[in-house]
Scaffold this active site. Sequence first.
Site, PDB file in Angstrom:
ATOM      1  N   MET A   1       0.834  -1.193   0.000  1.00 51.48           N
ATOM      2  CA  MET A   1       0.000   0.000   0.000  1.00 51.48           C
ATOM      3  C   MET A   1       0.874   1.251   0.000  1.00 51.48           C
ATOM      4  SD  MET A   1      -2.785   1.430   2.763  1.00 51.48           S
ATOM      5  CE  MET A   1      -4.041   0.192   2.511  1.00 51.48           C
TER       6      MET A   1
ATOM      7  N   TYR B   1      -0.607   7.202   1.594  1.00 57.80           N
ATOM      8  CA  TYR B   1      -0.263   8.618   1.459  1.00 57.80           C
ATOM      9  C   TYR B   1      -1.418   9.505   1.905  1.00 57.80           C
ATOM     10  CZ  TYR B   1       3.725   7.413  -1.626  1.00 57.80           C
ATOM     11  OH  TYR B   1       4.902   6.926  -2.141  1.00 57.80           O
TER      12      TYR B   1
ATOM     13  N   ALA C   1       3.751  -1.381   3.835  1.00 55.20           N
ATOM     14  CA  ALA C   1       3.320   0.011   3.786  1.00 55.20           C
ATOM     15  C   ALA C   1       4.452   0.842   3.209  1.00 55.20           C
ATOM     16  CB  ALA C   1       2.984   0.503   5.187  1.00 55.20           C
ATOM     17  N   LYS C   2       4.143   1.553   2.143  1.00 60.54           N
ATOM     18  CA  LYS C   2       5.118   2.467   1.549  1.00 60.54           C
ATOM     19  C   LYS C   2       4.739   3.845   2.042  1.00 60.54           C
ATOM     20  CE  LYS C   2       6.671   3.693  -3.176  1.00 60.54           C
ATOM     21  NZ  LYS C   2       6.029   4.966  -3.567  1.00 60.54           N
ATOM     22  N   VAL C   3       5.623   4.440   2.865  1.00 57.24           N
ATOM     23  CA  VAL C   3       5.308   5.751   3.445  1.00 57.24           C
ATOM     24  C   VAL C   3       6.444   6.738   3.191  1.00 57.24           C
ATOM     25  CG1 VAL C   3       3.887   4.724   5.279  1.00 57.24           C
ATOM     26  CG2 VAL C   3       6.311   5.171   5.702  1.00 57.24           C
TER      27      VAL C   3
END
Lengths: 262, 262, 262, 262, 262
Positions: free
Chosen positions: D142, D145, D175-177
Amino acid sequence: MRPFDDSDLSRDGKVLILAYDHGLEHGPVDFEDVPETMDPERVWDVATHDAVTAFAVQKGIAEAYADDYPDVNLLLKLNGTSNLWMGEPDSAVNCSVDYAAEVGAGAVGFTLYGGSNHEVEMAEEFRDIQEDAREHDLPVVMWSYPRGQGVKDDTSPSTIAYAARQALELGADIAKVKYPGSPDAMAHAVDAAGPTKVVMSGGSKTSDEAFLSSVKDAIDAGAVGLAVGRNVFQREEPEKMLDALEAVIYEEASVDAALEHL
Amino acid sequence: MRPFDDSDLSRDGKVLILAYDHGLEHGPVDFEDVPETMDPERVWDVATHDAVTAFAVQKGIAEAYADDYPDVNLLLKLNGTSNLWMGEPDSAVNCSVDYAAEVGAGAVGFTLYGGSNHEVEMAEEFRDIQEDAREHDLPVVMWSYPRGQGVKDDTSPSTIAYAARQALELGADIAKVKYPGSPDAMAHAVDAAGPTKVVMSGGSKTSDEAFLSSVKDAIDAGAVGLAVGRNVFQREEPEKMLDALEAVIYEEASVDAALEHL
Amino acid sequence: MRPFDDSDLSRDGKVLILAYDHGLEHGPVDFEDVPETMDPERVWDVATHDAVTAFAVQKGIAEAYADDYPDVNLLLKLNGTSNLWMGEPDSAVNCSVDYAAEVGAGAVGFTLYGGSNHEVEMAEEFRDIQEDAREHDLPVVMWSYPRGQGVKDDTSPSTIAYAARQALELGADIAKVKYPGSPDAMAHAVDAAGPTKVVMSGGSKTSDEAFLSSVKDAIDAGAVGLAVGRNVFQREEPEKMLDALEAVIYEEASVDAALEHL
Amino acid sequence: MRPFDDSDLSRDGKVLILAYDHGLEHGPVDFEDVPETMDPERVWDVATHDAVTAFAVQKGIAEAYADDYPDVNLLLKLNGTSNLWMGEPDSAVNCSVDYAAEVGAGAVGFTLYGGSNHEVEMAEEFRDIQEDAREHDLPVVMWSYPRGQGVKDDTSPSTIAYAARQALELGADIAKVKYPGSPDAMAHAVDAAGPTKVVMSGGSKTSDEAFLSSVKDAIDAGAVGLAVGRNVFQREEPEKMLDALEAVIYEEASVDAALEHL
Amino acid sequence: MRPFDDSDLSRDGKVLILAYDHGLEHGPVDFEDVPETMDPERVWDVATHDAVTAFAVQKGIAEAYADDYPDVNLLLKLNGTSNLWMGEPDSAVNCSVDYAAEVGAGAVGFTLYGGSNHEVEMAEEFRDIQEDAREHDLPVVMWSYPRGQGVKDDTSPSTIAYAARQALELGADIAKVKYPGSPDAMAHAVDAAGPTKVVMSGGSKTSDEAFLSSVKDAIDAGAVGLAVGRNVFQREEPEKMLDALEAVIYEEASVDAALEHL
């Protein structure tokens, strides 16, 4: 793939649709002048006349009577809305094609309000209906009525020609359009519809002669026929008007000759 | 295809629907006068009276009790909304027809707010429900209640007649409408409904005599019966009022004769 | 059809739901006071206490740990939304019932914001979820929280009673409602819910005695139990508070007796 | 059920995603500095580097080249939108999970804009995608953002921790943050994500040393790796930067040691 | 998976699409200058010219004539809307891919208005269509036309390059874009499209020489061809213009050499 010619909608390539969905679209007020016409049975009886190639009604009136009138070619009008509602033109899809077929429909009808803010949504509903109708080999009649925010004059020649063209491009077999005011304009709409047949909607409620003349003009301009409601069933003797229309539409009679039926 | 006559909704062609969905539509405040009626069991008991041909409740109350009351004909009301919400009239579809059938429904009900900005959407929900109900041979009762932005007077004779006609055109078997103020207006609505049966909704909460008189008037005007809630179950002896209604609706009793039951 | 009694949600007809969806609904800020509770494993451990009949979490936390805790009865909370979003109350459906069953859920939960402009849409989502849950014999817990444009006081007695009634009418097995301020008001809500069980949500975070007293009051008023989150897992010794709640909820202990566990 | 560890996304539990969807999200302008990178083939070539555990592209670029690069682990980014459109943050779902699997994806990606007025709708799209991905055993990344009307600071520590938690609660595997500004804040986000792995998005485009230091900091804070685009493929010798990142991410090299690759 | 090369759309890798959906998009007014072109049959006849590799029409015109023209490669344009409607750019999906295949389509077309407030919705419609088309091995042509609230200049070089890139990223086989004003800008768009082929839309209606020069420029810039409507079929001798275009597109003729056909 166009099932018109082999269908009961066509009598020698001509069409007379008797429409009776006023109770939904306008309410019982439309029956006030001739109160007996509130009773669907009376109008189903009228629809048995040989001149009528299809009887257009909503689902409820179809399923209540269709079995009793096997000789009437049922045109199930799939969408429609009351005029209690006053928003930008739209119309609810009240019946599926599958159910229409189950009830015994020989054709289906759909109103498209080109120019309405709901045009895109209505066109997509039409897509599904048209493709389902192809599965059942049911001819599709489009009530092609530009109306709404984007439409200044809903009976101008260019609007009616556009309406007829929309019916062709989207895959209707018959375009039901309003009279654009002159035989030339009607001929232009017939041209625009190409292989899609055109029927004139209603016609003004004037004298018998004026009414039959406008029908004659439309036929001469290339329309295959007429969709009519109150002008027929609200007369004292609707059969006589149907005799007259039969003469004009199917027998190339003159208006004077047709008037002798009245 | 119209399953009314052979269904348990009909007792000799007449109908008495006991409605009990006030808890959802209005909230527990509706039970304040007679607090015991908050308990569904008490009202299910009332619904076992012979005069009642259908008991209208929402899904939760249906599934909790239906098995315990096999002799009560369940009319599952498929949509409904709380009045905590205050937008343009709309109603959530809270139960599918398939599930209603599984729970044991003998009929289904649906509210249509003609004239609301949600009319088109509600009519399309009704389409699916009506066609699913046909699959299950379940009669369909439409609470046909014009309401919303487009409706000025929701009990005028023309509005009620239009409401009755909508029920017919869209395929309801029974139209539940408000009393339009006079026997003539009710007769007009009954005419507009054609083969769709009409039941009067509620009736004003006045004296016993006035209430029974209005029911009598409606029956005499052609309505097949009554849908009633608090006027029955919130009385001290609801069975006696049901006895009186039974006399008026099924036995053609006079109001005076019926009053003797009270 | 109401699967509550035979389910693991019920221990002798009583319920204690440990809720742990704060990370989604409020964000990590809710874990600041006791940072260790950010780790789901710590809270799953707490949920193994005998007093807990269901552990309510969102999908992601369910699928990551459920297999490791076969003795914890998983209540999969199907909808929920972050509070980063600030519109009229609504909640995303984050998990299907089928998938909840696959992950091993023993019950499902759903928030309904009665009175919100999204009430109709949420109720229709609930319809599908409730009927799917019936297929899987999973009890359904409704977080019945009136909130939004139409709601002035979301914990008034009439609002909470209405919330409890909505849960009944729409088919929930358990209504999770806020404390309406008094034992009488809670008893009224329990009455309104009829056969639907009521659990109190949270309870104010005051002293141990005050907290246990409010739980005792709710139980005495007819609620079957409590849904609690931070009041348990954010204590230094959550097991002791669970011991105390066990005494109050399942063993009819007095508050004083329960306090001895702390 | 969490397929991360056994998937090609993981190299000893660490991750380096090379992202190349700038052409859709920002347009060809993003390729102006190094025009050759407009050609997907050049970037697919870069993606063959051993340090890259997944190559994130949109459907069109996936289906055109995937068969030619069997050794590249394809991460099909399922949603995305042009920046020609300027409304409240939203993203079109451009590819189904079934089709992604057919094209050969080893993982799928999805952007969620928490706080946007479209958050509820996006979360529900994510639900379907996540559950479909579980059917195919595809890890789900995900792009979490927060952005839109409800979000004041989209890289504050609390916002990034919330974003990481949303990914966990909704069922993402990774999780891509964005980088929240400090190692402590990144560690907090990693904590919030629990069993969901965290990768840092991008990193500021500064000097080689600063860039590698921020990656090192993120790894040390518990992130499993990096998702990077232009910082790699728009360098003259992208392989060298990948060598350096490989040292930092997989080999626990110091920044100084890694810099020797450049 | 990209079916372009093996399809009838390609003649030695080059393309000439004759488009004839003006009747829906603009109405019959577009046929006024050459009234005979209102008749679909005339234009189908023109489409039999060897230079034409696909004939783009809406569903209604496809199903009425396709069987009569087995040698014309039918490109069914799946969406489109009248200009009676005046809202933010959108387009109704008028035909399903399954039905297009049934009618005999050899390719399908779809308009995307990048930058419109309907971009997200249209992109999602495109997703379904593109994936359905893959099932049928039908090449997909995207009319990639940035337009609407977010777009200031719909033919600037950067806009056209973005449009071409969107077609690639979303999975179109061919991008139909407007001429961006110069050969360099067209070459830039061709670069942006990568493996997706680019065809120039229309071209200004100027002199024969200017028109052919712009086509020549586009081809030289890397476009695989042209999509053209009125510039061909509204000429007195459309076959001669097709001869000239054939020379330019397929035979690398100079503009002067091509002009000899006229």
